[in-house]
Design a protein around this motif. Structure first.
Motif, PDB file in Angstrom:
ATOM      1  N   ILE A  10     -11.388 -12.136  26.574  1.00  0.00           N
ATOM      2  CA  ILE A  10     -11.407 -11.463  25.268  1.00  0.00           C
ATOM      3  C   ILE A  10     -11.236  -9.971  25.527  1.00  0.00           C
ATOM      4  O   ILE A  10     -12.131  -9.322  26.077  1.00  0.00           O
ATOM      5  N   ASP A  11     -10.096  -9.441  25.148  1.00  0.00           N
ATOM      6  CA  ASP A  11      -9.758  -8.068  25.526  1.00  0.00           C
ATOM      7  C   ASP A  11     -10.711  -7.068  24.887  1.00  0.00           C
ATOM      8  O   ASP A  11     -10.978  -7.122  23.686  1.00  0.00           O
ATOM      9  N   GLY A  12     -11.258  -6.172  25.703  1.00  0.00           N
ATOM     10  CA  GLY A  12     -12.042  -5.047  25.180  1.00  0.00           C
ATOM     11  C   GLY A  12     -13.409  -5.397  24.630  1.00  0.00           C
ATOM     12  O   GLY A  12     -13.943  -4.666  23.794  1.00  0.00           O
ATOM     13  N   LEU A  46      -9.264  -0.128  32.319  1.00  0.00           N
ATOM     14  CA  LEU A  46      -8.035  -0.241  31.518  1.00  0.00           C
ATOM     15  C   LEU A  46      -7.502  -1.665  31.611  1.00  0.00           C
ATOM     16  O   LEU A  46      -7.722  -2.364  32.606  1.00  0.00           O
ATOM     17  N   SER A  47      -6.730  -2.054  30.623  1.00  0.00           N
ATOM     18  CA  SER A  47      -6.330  -3.456  30.499  1.00  0.00           C
ATOM     19  C   SER A  47      -5.465  -3.962  31.643  1.00  0.00           C
ATOM     20  O   SER A  47      -5.850  -4.878  32.366  1.00  0.00           O
ATOM     21  N   ARG A  48      -4.283  -3.402  31.806  1.00  0.00           N
ATOM     22  CA  ARG A  48      -3.357  -4.000  32.777  1.00  0.00           C
ATOM     23  C   ARG A  48      -3.947  -3.992  34.195  1.00  0.00           C
ATOM     24  O   ARG A  48      -3.866  -4.995  34.902  1.00  0.00           O
ATOM     25  N   THR A 161     -10.258  -7.893  19.335  1.00  0.00           N
ATOM     26  CA  THR A 161     -11.491  -7.127  19.550  1.00  0.00           C
ATOM     27  C   THR A 161     -11.145  -5.745  20.096  1.00  0.00           C
ATOM     28  O   THR A 161     -11.636  -4.716  19.612  1.00  0.00           O
ATOM     29  N   ASP A 162     -10.284  -5.700  21.103  1.00  0.00           N
ATOM     30  CA  ASP A 162      -9.840  -4.414  21.653  1.00  0.00           C
ATOM     31  C   ASP A 162      -9.150  -3.582  20.568  1.00  0.00           C
ATOM     32  O   ASP A 162      -9.400  -2.380  20.433  1.00  0.00           O
ATOM     33  N   ASP A 163      -8.288  -4.229  19.797  1.00  0.00           N
ATOM     34  CA  ASP A 163      -7.543  -3.543  18.737  1.00  0.00           C
ATOM     35  C   ASP A 163      -8.504  -2.923  17.712  1.00  0.00           C
ATOM     36  O   ASP A 163      -8.335  -1.759  17.319  1.00  0.00           O
ATOM     37  N   GLY A 165     -11.577  -2.060  18.255  1.00  0.00           N
ATOM     38  CA  GLY A 165     -12.282  -0.965  18.932  1.00  0.00           C
ATOM     39  C   GLY A 165     -11.462   0.309  18.970  1.00  0.00           C
ATOM     40  O   GLY A 165     -11.984   1.413  18.775  1.00  0.00           O
ATOM     41  N   HIS A 166     -10.142   0.179  19.210  1.00  0.00           N
ATOM     42  CA  HIS A 166      -9.282   1.370  19.218  1.00  0.00           C
ATOM     43  C   HIS A 166      -9.154   1.969  17.825  1.00  0.00           C
ATOM     44  O   HIS A 166      -9.074   3.180  17.659  1.00  0.00           O
ATOM     45  N   ARG A 167      -9.137   1.123  16.816  1.00  0.00           N
ATOM     46  CA  ARG A 167      -8.982   1.635  15.452  1.00  0.00           C
ATOM     47  C   ARG A 167     -10.279   2.220  14.909  1.00  0.00           C
ATOM     48  O   ARG A 167     -10.271   3.235  14.200  1.00  0.00           O
ATOM     49  N   ASP A 205     -11.937  -7.868  30.067  1.00  0.00           N
ATOM     50  CA  ASP A 205     -11.404  -6.948  31.074  1.00  0.00           C
ATOM     51  C   ASP A 205     -12.279  -5.690  31.178  1.00  0.00           C
ATOM     52  O   ASP A 205     -12.607  -5.230  32.248  1.00  0.00           O
ATOM     53  N   HIS A 206     -12.658  -5.133  30.017  1.00  0.00           N
ATOM     54  CA  HIS A 206     -13.430  -3.878  29.951  1.00  0.00           C
ATOM     55  C   HIS A 206     -14.103  -3.829  28.596  1.00  0.00           C
ATOM     56  O   HIS A 206     -13.835  -4.678  27.735  1.00  0.00           O
ATOM     57  N   GLY A 207     -14.956  -2.823  28.383  1.00  0.00           N
ATOM     58  CA  GLY A 207     -15.640  -2.659  27.102  1.00  0.00           C
ATOM     59  C   GLY A 207     -14.939  -1.654  26.207  1.00  0.00           C
ATOM     60  O   GLY A 207     -13.701  -1.574  26.184  1.00  0.00           O
ATOM     61  N   THR A 213     -11.924   4.254  22.755  1.00  0.00           N
ATOM     62  CA  THR A 213     -11.099   3.925  23.915  1.00  0.00           C
ATOM     63  C   THR A 213     -11.975   3.453  25.072  1.00  0.00           C
ATOM     64  O   THR A 213     -13.160   3.140  24.896  1.00  0.00           O
ATOM     65  N   HIS A 214     -11.415   3.420  26.252  1.00  0.00           N
ATOM     66  CA  HIS A 214     -12.107   2.919  27.451  1.00  0.00           C
ATOM     67  C   HIS A 214     -11.306   3.376  28.654  1.00  0.00           C
ATOM     68  O   HIS A 214     -10.083   3.434  28.610  1.00  0.00           O
ATOM     69  N   ARG A 215     -12.006   3.660  29.747  1.00  0.00           N
ATOM     70  CA  ARG A 215     -11.349   4.088  30.990  1.00  0.00           C
ATOM     71  C   ARG A 215     -12.360   4.328  32.102  1.00  0.00           C
ATOM     72  O   ARG A 215     -12.130   4.001  33.250  1.00  0.00           O
TER      73      ARG A 215
HETATM   74 ZN   LIG Z   1      -7.817  -1.278  24.923  1.00  0.00          ZN
END
Ligand SMILES: [Zn+2]
Length: 269
Positions: A10-12, A46-48, A161-163, A165-167, A205-207, A213-215
């Protein structure tokens, strides 16, 4: 071991939000049918880079996939490669970067969106390229692949979920509700998977952070959940799994030979 494995990435999805909002998964845990671990993702968050980390067991600073615009095939041996070498069947319903890392790069939507090619590392794929591609469609794409091709290893990778979070950021109702929706879609499919004997991992992948954002190394962007389901896991609360170990753990569950690091304590003896 010779199991079928489903990995839901589940991304992000931040650990705390997974812990607080995923009532169905937590219900299975309370009933003794699942375990939940907290892991720190590798860096950068980061995702990739972290798709590559989860699917090859190699950290970003070693794989060279260190940012999201590294558009090339992976140079590592992925779980898809290991499974194919052993004659196992592979499938993925996933973001197009997964196709770019393991099948063909760059992604060509007309050629790659629906993939059926026995010679590719991911033999059967439904790949999408809009971050807003609905999670409910994506979970159904995964279930269609499972029923149609009976894969030994199936990756299901939703992006909403990631989307969200970015918005809207970590502390938004939209972000938490996206995680709740993912939990709801899982409740539609997981009972069948468990009943049919799959070993299932649900992770991220990440929170996500308050800056949308996330990094980096903030707990909310680095800590991710690992839910596991299936009798071939030890469910040992002290197993302390690491993100780097997931590829090797899945290879062990599939019963394919590998030289990846893995976590013996996470699996049943
Ligand atoms: Zn992301």
């Amino acid at each position: 071991m010779n199991n079928k494995v489903i990995l839901v990435l589940i991304d992000g999805l931040a650990w705390q939000v997974a812990h607080d909002c995923m009532g169905y998964l937590q219900g299975l845990r309370e009933a003794g049918r699942a375990s939940l671990y907290r892991m720190d993702c590798e860096l950068p968050a980061l995702s990739r880079p972290l798709y590559e980390c989860v699917l090859t067991g190699v950290r970003p600073v070693d794989s060279g996939v260190v940012h999201n615009d590294v558009t090339r095939l992976s140079t590592e041996e992925s779980i898809f490669h290991l499974a194919r070498k052993a004659g196992a069947t592979t499938a993925a319903a996933a973001y197009h970067w997964i196709s770019e890392l393991y099948n063909r790069s760059p992604y060509d939507a007309v050629r790659d969106r629906f993939t059926d090619d026995e010679s590719l590392p991911i033999q059967h794929g439904v790949f999408y390229h809009a971050d807003s591609y609905p999670d409910d469609h994506l979970f159904i794409d995964g279930e269609i692949l499972r029923r149609r091709h009976d894969p030994d290893f199936l990756l299901i990778h939703p992006m909403n979920t990631d989307d969200a979070g970015h918005r809207h950021g970590l502390e938004s109702s939209q972000y938490r509700n996206a995680a709740r929706r993912a939990d709801n879609f899982l409740s539609a499919h997981l009972p069948t998977w468990i009943e049919q004997g799959y070993q299932v991992l649900v992770t991220s992948d990440h929170g996500m952070n308050k800056d949308h954002t996330h990094r980096g190394v903030l707990p909310e962007e680095r800590q991710v959940p690992l839910f596991i389901f299936g009798k071939h896991f030890s469910h040992d609360p002290g197993a302390a799994p690491r993100q780097l170990e997931l590829c090797g753990v899945i290879a062990e569950l599939l019963g394919v030979s590998h030289e990846k690091i893995w976590n013996k304590k996470l699996l049943a003896a």
